[in-house]
Design an enzyme around this catalytic site. Structure first.
Site, PDB file in Angstrom:
ATOM      1  N   PHE B 115      67.822 -30.339  31.422  1.00 18.44           N
ATOM      2  CA  PHE B 115      67.067 -29.848  30.276  1.00 18.44           C
ATOM      3  C   PHE B 115      67.995 -29.792  29.055  1.00 18.44           C
ATOM      4  CE2 PHE B 115      64.964 -26.676  27.607  1.00 18.44           C
ATOM      5  CZ  PHE B 115      63.772 -27.353  27.442  1.00 18.44           C
ATOM      6  N   ASP B 184      71.331 -23.398  37.087  1.00 15.80           N
ATOM      7  CA  ASP B 184      70.187 -23.011  36.262  1.00 15.80           C
ATOM      8  C   ASP B 184      68.968 -23.031  37.186  1.00 15.80           C
ATOM      9  OD1 ASP B 184      67.893 -23.003  34.695  1.00 15.80           O
ATOM     10  OD2 ASP B 184      68.741 -24.262  33.117  1.00 15.80           O
ATOM     11  N   TYR B 209      59.656 -16.566  32.877  1.00 17.55           N
ATOM     12  CA  TYR B 209      58.272 -16.788  32.417  1.00 17.55           C
ATOM     13  C   TYR B 209      57.585 -17.944  33.119  1.00 17.55           C
ATOM     14  CZ  TYR B 209      61.003 -19.714  29.134  1.00 17.55           C
ATOM     15  OH  TYR B 209      61.893 -20.591  28.576  1.00 17.55           O
ATOM     16  N   LYS B 210      58.290 -18.631  34.008  1.00 19.58           N
ATOM     17  CA  LYS B 210      57.662 -19.733  34.734  1.00 19.58           C
ATOM     18  C   LYS B 210      57.090 -19.186  36.052  1.00 19.58           C
ATOM     19  CE  LYS B 210      60.911 -23.050  32.702  1.00 19.58           C
ATOM     20  NZ  LYS B 210      59.975 -23.870  31.911  1.00 19.58           N
ATOM     21  N   ARG B 358      52.983 -33.929  34.046  1.00 19.79           N
ATOM     22  CA  ARG B 358      53.666 -33.021  34.955  1.00 19.79           C
ATOM     23  C   ARG B 358      52.662 -31.987  35.450  1.00 19.79           C
ATOM     24  NH1 ARG B 358      58.812 -29.551  32.908  1.00 19.79           N
ATOM     25  NH2 ARG B 358      57.089 -28.543  31.835  1.00 19.79           N
TER      26      ARG B 358
END
Lengths: 401, 401
Positions: B115, B184, B209-210, B358
């Protein structure tokens, strides 16, 4: 004394009956519009609209939009303030960036009596960039500035004494020495007029949970003067600050605007609460806030001088209005216990080690009568020695700044 | 395919009728307990209890308490995880600290397909500490590790492809070269069992938050292995991480515990929402989440292979269960427009440039039937070319990760 003075906008805050809140300099009271805004953030924006809120509910634009609202309260034109992260993180950003603006200069000047986090981050940045930290009182600045000074960072209002420093004068002196000026406005923003643009300040940071009433731990903010945005070089290169964040490129390229000072995904619930909280300032001039604040601090100082010297209470805060922020600090024996005894009576101030009672005067929701009652309670606590009954529990004291 | 599979705990989430949410890998759905917790945070803790909440409502202890709850979901024993700030800020913390643990070593290895924010912060840290960044794919690690390697940082799950890397194997290889391992876990925490302690990981970060469903921009977290806490040297020396924060000392001295990884005042409203959100995992084993997740990703892959190859759809995500996270990426022509057409039909996935759709599969609230319906809609969009009607608006695409 001016005990007839009404609060400026008490109807804009949720206040508890029987409480006189003299700690808005640590955590502002809750503005009335916050609950509905947060409920909307939860039920409509998060639960129903889900990920589409980034576009459809303006989440992506929020840090800049709130930044401009805060900017208007600190004398910054649009496009120079962005909201996010904590004051400590923003201090790190600004101090690294300030030093990078002056390569070859080796000294960071900070206030040795300033709030600890300011000093800690200054030391950390100095270590990373191999600089020296010089700790002084802001009044001593002139004799420490020289061609080695990369940056000067001070709080505009001393968190303990309430002393207000000279934003324009200090900034001008710093610039005359060729150094970068960084202001910490935590104890000033929302309490008094600040003129960042007019004074030509380079960088500034502030929290939004004190006089801006944004809620516990509300995101902080950073100011980068428009004229510096092309050359500033911030170290916290999170993807939100990228020129093309959604291109998902391998290498960082900062946005050309204040957006470059974004870091990662911001805490949106806290940020949406802050957005609603700022409505409490709508249509209110900071000059009016300042006038009312000075009346309230005058009232506390006059009362202390007249009624409390017999209890060995000493006013620490400068008596000159031009050198006074929006809180008054009183030095006294057993200050911690006095503070606790007052809280037990519904008068909430706070304590600063080793011997200071700190009273924050927020005229948006505090009246002269509130202050009268608070001071009468303080006098009674001292007269009756009610504080002697307070259990000693300093080790768990709360983290007010 | 296993379309009869029920969601594990849909009653624990507020879900919109008619929406099939395949973007829990960007922003998890709202757990049912959040609104009441936030209402309590606003009305009782902030508005009524005000500053005393730091003591009386446990605000000061919250980052560590939530940290332990998250730790339990990523295989970390108590006292090693603390909650706060954004993933980007936490990456900066861990990468500087990792490099400082290996003075004299000059290389940071990162995933060149990782990312962007991970790469940007790695570059920034390398610049500050005069190190070199080597970008590789995690599968190439062995031939890049040597005595110059200070640290290796990878995401456990590739944000685009959904590829799951080998936590234990990569960590062991990194350690064999004498380097520090940083993971990560943004796309892994809450989606599958992670065994940080067991694998001997040094440092890790993640968002919440995922798959942890903490709400938009919910605070991130950092893991510092217990064995490193005495020697770790973090650069963001905010006062909350000080050994004696309320002594307000001039010089920083880190707490001896994970508390040293605190920075400034955290966004408490967002953090209290996260705390309530984590209740959604109470009593649910991550092995069960993983089994259900694999069934759902299997279902998507099988459907794509059987029904969608005729539309030039290609499964990008590894087919081996051991190499697959909890989302499936499908490469296809007009992926952006297909994604938008699906959203218009209530099937919310997301798009990754240049050509990937996705689909995040969150078994806590997604059933096999939901996935059946989503895939049928996808097939129909492709078959009818419904995506051709979608207006081109990529420039305002939302910031999903």
């Amino acid at each position: 004394m001016s005990s007839e003075r009404a609060a400026l906008a008490p109807e804009r805050f949720v206040l508890s009956d029987g409480t006189i809140y003299l700690d808005g300099n640590s955590l502002g009271a809750m503005p009335v519009g916050v609950p509905a805004a947060v409920e909307d953030a939860l039920h409509r924006q998060w639960a129903a609209d889900l990920i589409t809120s980034w576009n459809d509910n303006g989440w992506w634009q929020l840090p800049a939009r709130i930044g401009d609202r805060i900017g208007a309260l600190v004398g910054a034109g649009p496009g120079q303030v962005i909201c996010g992260d904590s004051t400590s993180v923003q201090l790190f950003q600004t101090l690294v960036a300030a030093a990078r603006l002056r390569p070859g200069r080796t000294v960071l000047i900070t206030d040795g009596g300033g709030f600890p986090t300011d000093q800690y981050l200054t030391d950390s940045v100095a270590r990373l960039l191999d600089l020296e930290v010089v700790r002084i009182h802001p009044s001593e600045l002139a004799r420490h500035l020289d061609a080695r000074t990369a940056a000067v960072s001070f709080s505009l209002v001393d968190y303990r004494t309430g002393e207000l420093f000279d934003l324009a004068g200090v900034t001008a002196a710093t610039h005359a020495a060729g150094a970068v000026m960084v202001w910490d406005l935590c104890h000033a923003a929302g309490a008094l007029p600040v003129r960042l643009d007019e004074a030509g300040v380079d960088l500034a940071v502030g929290c939004s949970y004190k006089y801006l009433n944004g809620g516990p731990g509300a995101p902080a903010w950073i100011y980068v003067a428009a004229g510096l945005q092309a050359e500033i070089d911030l170290p916290l290169t999170g993807w939100h600050g990228h020129r093309s964040p959604f291109a998902l490129e391998q290498h960082y390229a900062p946005a050309a605007s204040i957006e470059q000072a974004r870091i990662g995904t911001p805490p949106l619930l806290s940020m949406l609460a802050l957005d609603a909280a700022l409505d409490a300032f709508d249509g209110i001039e900071l000059s009016a806030v300042r006038a009312a604040s000075l009346a309230l601090t005058d009232q506390v100082i006059a009362y202390a001088d007249e009624q409390l010297t017999r209890y060995d209470v000493e006013v620490v805060t400068p008596r000159a209005a031009s050198r006074r922020g929006s809180h008054v600090s009183l030095r006294m024996p057993s200050a911690y216990e006095v503070c606790q005894a007052l809280i037990a009576r519904g008068v909430i101030g706070d304590y600063r080690a080793p011997d200071m009672l700190r009273l924050g005067l927020t005229p948006l929701y505090l009246s002269g009568q509130d202050v009268d009652r608070a001071m009468a309670e303080l006098r009674d606590v001292l007269e009756t020695k009610a504080y002697q009954a307070v259990e000693f529990a300093r080790s768990s004291d709360h983290p007010v700044t």
